[in-house]
Design a protein around this motif. Structure first.
Motif, short mmCIF file in Angstrom:
data_model
loop_
_atom_site.label_atom_id
_atom_site.label_comp_id
_atom_site.label_asym_id
_atom_site.label_seq_id
_atom_site.Cartn_x
_atom_site.Cartn_y
_atom_site.Cartn_z
N GLY A 1 0.82 -1.19 0.00
CA GLY A 1 0.00 0.00 0.00
C GLY A 1 0.87 1.26 0.00
O GLY A 1 2.09 1.17 0.10
N PRO A 2 0.25 2.42 -0.10
CA PRO A 2 -1.19 2.63 -0.21
C PRO A 2 -1.71 2.34 -1.62
O PRO A 2 -0.96 2.41 -2.59
N ARG B 1 -8.17 -2.10 3.50
CA ARG B 1 -8.12 -1.13 4.60
C ARG B 1 -6.81 -1.27 5.38
O ARG B 1 -6.22 -0.27 5.80
N ARG B 2 -6.36 -2.50 5.58
CA ARG B 2 -5.08 -2.68 6.27
C ARG B 2 -3.93 -2.13 5.43
O ARG B 2 -3.03 -1.47 5.96
N ALA B 3 -3.97 -2.38 4.12
CA ALA B 3 -2.91 -1.87 3.25
C ALA B 3 -2.87 -0.35 3.27
O ALA B 3 -1.80 0.25 3.14
N ASN B 4 -4.03 0.28 3.41
CA ASN B 4 -4.12 1.74 3.40
C ASN B 4 -3.99 2.35 4.79
O ASN B 4 -4.07 3.58 4.92
N GLY B 5 -3.81 1.53 5.80
CA GLY B 5 -3.66 2.07 7.15
C GLY B 5 -4.89 2.79 7.64
O GLY B 5 -4.77 3.79 8.38
N CYS B 6 -6.07 2.32 7.28
CA CYS B 6 -7.31 2.99 7.68
C CYS B 6 -7.53 2.87 9.19
O CYS B 6 -7.22 1.83 9.79
N ALA B 7 -8.08 3.92 9.78
CA ALA B 7 -8.23 3.98 11.23
C ALA B 7 -9.31 3.05 11.75
O ALA B 7 -9.26 2.63 12.90
N CYS C 1 -7.44 7.26 6.25
CA CYS C 1 -6.41 6.28 5.86
C CYS C 1 -5.13 7.03 5.51
O CYS C 1 -5.05 8.25 5.64
N ASP C 2 -4.12 6.30 5.07
CA ASP C 2 -2.83 6.91 4.75
C ASP C 2 -2.97 7.97 3.66
O ASP C 2 -3.80 7.83 2.75
N SER D 1 -3.89 7.55 -0.38
CA SER D 1 -4.69 6.36 -0.63
C SER D 1 -6.13 6.75 -0.93
O SER D 1 -6.56 7.88 -0.69
#
Length: 280
Positions: A177-178, A217-223, A244-245, A248
């Motif tokens: 990601g992102p 969502r994990r790849a994008n670092g979503c809260a 998210c990041d 992304s």
């Protein structure tokens, strides 16, 4: 391995529909041929420097030529100033001219990522299209291909837009990601159901679209898993994740139909593409 791919995709439908103008290699009727395969292309009316590109991957049993006959897909893209490039997959499908994609990690065959990059570079040289402004989209088996490329190489294209195609089981443990991805799916799709299904007498299994969104969502670092926004565009019910990041983008659109590229998809997705933040 070719037989495995054919069995796994056997129920998927082609993206092309009858009608519409033929398109070949820009102004020529024949396809553009490069090492490893071929593609069809059409440029937007009026010319202009370096148009952006929708690189669209057909479904199983179809071809790039069939994509170009889909007026409801191609016409709105061209009218908005984009070139349409429709390559043909490498795997034989059935006894005719139809093809599919070498999408699953570990399958033998053409390196599809390398072929698609060569396609973009060739079109830029022949027709002056913008190689850095490419939306990679695809339907069904083409959507599977888009999904796996987005997972392994999220920076390979400007953004990704699979339609009616996601991961297979076992789902990837994770993706790079992102990623900037817009997934569209039919609520009544029974060929690639939202929950997935078994193929080939139970030997293969399509994945769960919602589980795939958790991977994104994990790849994008979503809260959070919870969407940050909801919209309606015509028949489409949309939900997106913004917390998210930087750089992304992640969105899901559902529509009431089945296994198809619905009318209105092109304008909706291009509106999203044009509104994306710049990459980090």
């Amino acid at each position: 391995m070719i037989r495995l791919a054919a069995l796994a995709c056997a129920a998927l439908l082609a993206a092309g529909v009858a009608g519409g103008a033929q398109a070949g290699c820009g102004a020529r009727p024949d396809p553009c041929r490069i090492a490893g395969g071929e593609y069809h292309a059409a440029l937007p009316p009026g010319g202009g420097p370096a148009p952006p590109v929708v690189l669209f991957l057909h479904g199983a049993g179809s071809t790039g030529a069939a994509v170009m006959r889909n007026d409801s897909l191609v016409k709105p893209v061209l009218e908005r100033g984009y070139a349409v490039i429709a390559p043909t997959g490498s795997r034989r499908f059935g006894g005719g001219a139809g093809r599919s994609w070498n999408f699953y990690p570990g399958w033998d065959g053409r390196d599809e990522a390398a072929f698609l990059h060569a396609t973009v570079a060739d079109a830029a040289e022949r027709m002056g299209t913008a190689p850095d402004r490419v939306l990679l989209a695809g339907f069904s088996a083409g959507g599977f291909m888009v999904t796996y490329l987005a997972c392994s190489s999220p920076g390979a294209f400007a953004a990704f837009a699979p339609v009616s195609g996601g991961f297979w089981r076992p789902h990837p443990a994770g993706c790079a990601g992102p990623v900037r991805l817009f997934h569209t799916h039919g609520w009544r799709d029974t060929t690639v159901p939202l929950e997935g299904r078994f193929l080939g007498g139970g030997r293969y299994q399509q994945g769960d679209i919602m589980a795939g969104l958790e991977i994104w969502r994990r790849a994008n670092g979503c809260a959070d898993q919870r969407p940050d926004g909801f919209d309606e565009t015509g028949i489409f019910l949309r939900r997106r994740w913004d917390s998210c990041d930087p750089g992304s983008a992640l969105e899901l659109a559902l529509f009431p139909g089945g296994h198809m590229v619905p009318r209105g998809w092109a304008d909706m997705v291009l509106d999203w593409f044009e509104g994306l933040p710049p990459p980090p």
